[in-house]
Design an enzyme around this catalytic site. Structure first.
Site, PDB file in Angstrom:
ATOM      1  N   LYS A   1       1.132   4.102  -2.923  1.00  0.00           N
ATOM      2  CA  LYS A   1       0.729   5.493  -2.690  1.00  0.00           C
ATOM      3  C   LYS A   1       1.888   6.452  -2.949  1.00  0.00           C
ATOM      4  O   LYS A   1       1.681   7.597  -3.382  1.00  0.00           O
ATOM      5  CB  LYS A   1       0.178   5.656  -1.273  1.00  0.00           C
ATOM      6  CG  LYS A   1      -1.142   4.913  -1.052  1.00  0.00           C
ATOM      7  CD  LYS A   1      -2.248   5.428  -1.984  1.00  0.00           C
ATOM      8  CE  LYS A   1      -3.587   4.781  -1.749  1.00  0.00           C
ATOM      9  NZ  LYS A   1      -4.642   5.277  -2.654  1.00  0.00           N
TER      10      LYS A   1
ATOM     11  N   TYR B   1       0.842  -1.210   0.000  1.00  0.00           N
ATOM     12  CA  TYR B   1       0.000   0.000   0.000  1.00  0.00           C
ATOM     13  C   TYR B   1       0.872   1.254   0.000  1.00  0.00           C
ATOM     14  O   TYR B   1       0.669   2.178  -0.810  1.00  0.00           O
ATOM     15  CB  TYR B   1      -0.906  -0.024   1.240  1.00  0.00           C
ATOM     16  CG  TYR B   1      -1.861   1.135   1.337  1.00  0.00           C
ATOM     17  CD1 TYR B   1      -3.014   1.170   0.558  1.00  0.00           C
ATOM     18  CD2 TYR B   1      -1.622   2.195   2.207  1.00  0.00           C
ATOM     19  CE1 TYR B   1      -3.906   2.230   0.648  1.00  0.00           C
ATOM     20  CE2 TYR B   1      -2.505   3.258   2.310  1.00  0.00           C
ATOM     21  CZ  TYR B   1      -3.649   3.274   1.524  1.00  0.00           C
ATOM     22  OH  TYR B   1      -4.521   4.327   1.614  1.00  0.00           O
TER      23      TYR B   1
HETATM   24  N1  LIG Z   1     -10.213   6.228   4.486  1.00  0.00           N
HETATM   25  C1  LIG Z   1      -8.981   6.596   4.780  1.00  0.00           C
HETATM   26  O1  LIG Z   1      -8.607   6.759   5.954  1.00  0.00           O
HETATM   27  C2  LIG Z   1      -7.990   6.861   3.681  1.00  0.00           C
HETATM   28  C3  LIG Z   1      -6.787   7.492   4.033  1.00  0.00           C
HETATM   29  C4  LIG Z   1      -5.849   7.751   3.039  1.00  0.00           C
HETATM   30  C5  LIG Z   1      -6.124   7.390   1.719  1.00  0.00           C
HETATM   31  N2  LIG Z   1      -7.299   6.757   1.407  1.00  0.00           N
HETATM   32  C6  LIG Z   1      -7.503   6.417  -0.006  1.00  0.00           C
HETATM   33  O2  LIG Z   1      -8.733   6.967  -0.446  1.00  0.00           O
HETATM   34  C7  LIG Z   1      -9.316   6.111  -1.437  1.00  0.00           C
HETATM   35  C8  LIG Z   1     -10.722   5.736  -1.010  1.00  0.00           C
HETATM   36  O3  LIG Z   1     -10.646   5.108   0.255  1.00  0.00           O
HETATM   37  P1  LIG Z   1     -11.947   4.683   1.047  1.00  0.00           P
HETATM   38  O4  LIG Z   1     -11.598   4.761   2.479  1.00  0.00           O
HETATM   39  O5  LIG Z   1     -13.108   5.464   0.563  1.00  0.00           O
HETATM   40  O6  LIG Z   1     -12.068   3.143   0.603  1.00  0.00           O
HETATM   41  P2  LIG Z   1     -13.373   2.234   0.442  1.00  0.00           P
HETATM   42  O7  LIG Z   1     -12.898   0.833   0.507  1.00  0.00           O
HETATM   43  O8  LIG Z   1     -14.430   2.676   1.390  1.00  0.00           O
HETATM   44  O9  LIG Z   1     -13.897   2.589  -1.023  1.00  0.00           O
HETATM   45  C9  LIG Z   1     -13.129   2.268  -2.142  1.00  0.00           C
HETATM   46  C10 LIG Z   1     -14.053   2.143  -3.353  1.00  0.00           C
HETATM   47  O10 LIG Z   1     -13.235   1.729  -4.460  1.00  0.00           O
HETATM   48  C11 LIG Z   1     -13.881   0.658  -5.124  1.00  0.00           C
HETATM   49  N3  LIG Z   1     -12.890  -0.189  -5.789  1.00  0.00           N
HETATM   50  C12 LIG Z   1     -12.042  -1.059  -5.192  1.00  0.00           C
HETATM   51  N4  LIG Z   1     -11.318  -1.683  -6.124  1.00  0.00           N
HETATM   52  C13 LIG Z   1     -11.710  -1.194  -7.326  1.00  0.00           C
HETATM   53  C14 LIG Z   1     -11.339  -1.456  -8.669  1.00  0.00           C
HETATM   54  N5  LIG Z   1     -10.416  -2.385  -8.966  1.00  0.00           N
HETATM   55  N6  LIG Z   1     -11.931  -0.755  -9.663  1.00  0.00           N
HETATM   56  C15 LIG Z   1     -12.880   0.170  -9.374  1.00  0.00           C
HETATM   57  N7  LIG Z   1     -13.295   0.443  -8.127  1.00  0.00           N
HETATM   58  C16 LIG Z   1     -12.710  -0.224  -7.113  1.00  0.00           C
HETATM   59  C17 LIG Z   1     -14.636  -0.093  -4.040  1.00  0.00           C
HETATM   60  O11 LIG Z   1     -15.686  -0.902  -4.580  1.00  0.00           O
HETATM   61  C18 LIG Z   1     -15.132   1.060  -3.162  1.00  0.00           C
HETATM   62  O12 LIG Z   1     -16.377   1.541  -3.587  1.00  0.00           O
HETATM   63  C19 LIG Z   1      -8.374   4.926  -1.577  1.00  0.00           C
HETATM   64  O13 LIG Z   1      -7.501   5.156  -2.659  1.00  0.00           O
HETATM   65  C20 LIG Z   1      -7.621   4.925  -0.263  1.00  0.00           C
HETATM   66  O14 LIG Z   1      -6.357   4.312  -0.360  1.00  0.00           O
HETATM   67  C21 LIG Z   1      -8.245   6.499   2.350  1.00  0.00           C
END
Ligand SMILES: NC(=O)c1ccc[n+]([C@@H]2O[C@H](COP(=O)([O-])OP(=O)(O)OC[C@H]3O[C@@H](n4cnc5c(N)ncnc54)[C@H](O)[C@@H]3O)[C@@H](O)[C@H]2O)c1
Length: 285
Positions: free
Chosen positions: A161, A157
């Site tokens: 990133k 991960y």
């Molecule tokens: N939530 C956090 O604390 C956080 C912090 C830093 C970065 N992020 C980043 O933000 C983004 C969203 O995170 P989140 O917390 O909303 O995650 P989440 O798991 O709630 O949502 C991710 C979405 O992406 C979709 N997805 C997964 N694989 C996919 C694919 N191969 N093709 C198309 N869609 C796909 C899933 O179905 C889901 O709807 C991610 O890139 C994550 O790494 C999140």
């Protein structure tokens, strides 16, 4: 090439849930027409239904961001539906953790494929459409605080990133001549409930500990991230490209804190001028 006229065409990946849905909702509420892409067709359809019921112009396009053909077909369908995209947000990402010594190649590949290669495939497809339309645009890629601070158990991960940050910088350089800006958002811990691959560790003690370690003393909300993305994709961010915006309540600002044992403020400096020379304005003004 102004960005702020509403009714723009916006495309967001990973938009069925979580941060992607919050970002799509923010643009829809501002009056943009939003194409939501996600691998999970059912949740996508449910989210699109809810947004439409609220009166927003949105459409769902099921696609796996690791599938080159599916991504370009979905972007083409979105452009056909709403017109050339002015804003694109590459947000889809996964975080199935495993320590390196226990990490299978399949797990490693999937994380790199979805997070990094998916970002490449989506932004390439949407970037081509933006260049063809010739109206400029804004692309925002979702990284994480994990791009610069390692996290035990999350090598794939963190590497993905960090890769997104450098990828976006190069893309910003290559697309600048077309009036297309490319930026990165790096959220800290954002608690929006259950997350695929992470179980429910995002609530309870872990979440409390993360909030306590954050100078702003609270967990991030999905709307915090949506606001940052909106800013970077607006005229207010018109000269920002190739940048990384931390949205983390200052949790990446530093690491150590030196305890302060004093109970009072340091005394104010003594005014040594005779009383007749003192005025209400500070000395020297
Ligand atoms: N939530 C956090 O604390 C956080 C912090 C830093 C970065 N992020 C980043 O933000 C983004 C969203 O995170 P989140 O917390 O909303 O995650 P989440 O798991 O709630 O949502 C991710 C979405 O992406 C979709 N997805 C997964 N694989 C996919 C694919 N191969 N093709 C198309 N869609 C796909 C899933 O179905 C889901 O709807 C991610 O890139 C994550 O790494 C999140």
């Amino acid at each position: 090439m102004t960005m702020d006229g509403r009714g723009r065409a916006v495309v967001v990946t990973g938009a069925a849930d979580g941060l992607g849905l919050a970002i799509a909702t923010r643009f829809a509420e501002l009056g943009d027409r939003v194409a939501l892409l996600d691998i999970d067709g059912e949740r996508l359809a449910a989210s699109v239904r809810r947004l439409r019921a609220a009166g927003h112009q949105v459409a769902g396009f099921p696609a796996d961001v690791t599938d080159e053909t599916a991504v370009s077909d979905a972007v083409a369908a979105a452009v056909e539906r709403f017109g050339p995209a002015r804003v694109a947000v590459s947000n889809a990402g996964i975080a199935p953790n495993a320590p390196v010594l226990d990490c299978s190649k399949a797990r490693w590949d999937r994380v790199i494929d979805v997070n990094l290669t998916g970002t490449f495939l989506f932004t390439r497809a949407v970037g081509r459409a933006m260049v063809d339309a010739g109206e400029g645009g804004a692309i925002c890629c979702m990284s994480s605080g994990a791009h610069r601070l390692g996290r035990v158990g999350a090598a794939a991960y963190c590497a993905s990133k960090a890769g997104i940050v450098m990828y976006a910088k190069v893309l910003a350089m290559e697309l600048g001549e077309h009036g297309i800006r490319v930026n990165v958002v790096a959220p800290g811990f954002v608690d929006h409930g259950y997350r695929e691959g992470l179980g429910d560790f995002v609530s309870g003690d872990y979440a409390e500990a993360m909030a306590a370690a954050t100078p702003l003393n609270r967990r991030g909300a999905a709307t915090d991230v949506a606001g940052a993305v909106e800013y970077l994709c607006s005229d207010a961010g018109g000269y920002i490209s190739g940048a990384v915006l931390a949205v983390d309540g200052a949790s990446s600002a530093g690491r150590f804190h030196i305890p302060w044992s004093g109970t009072e403020r340091d005394p104010a400096p003594v005014d040594k001028r005779p009383p007749t020379e003192r005025s209400s304005s500070p000395a020297g003004e």
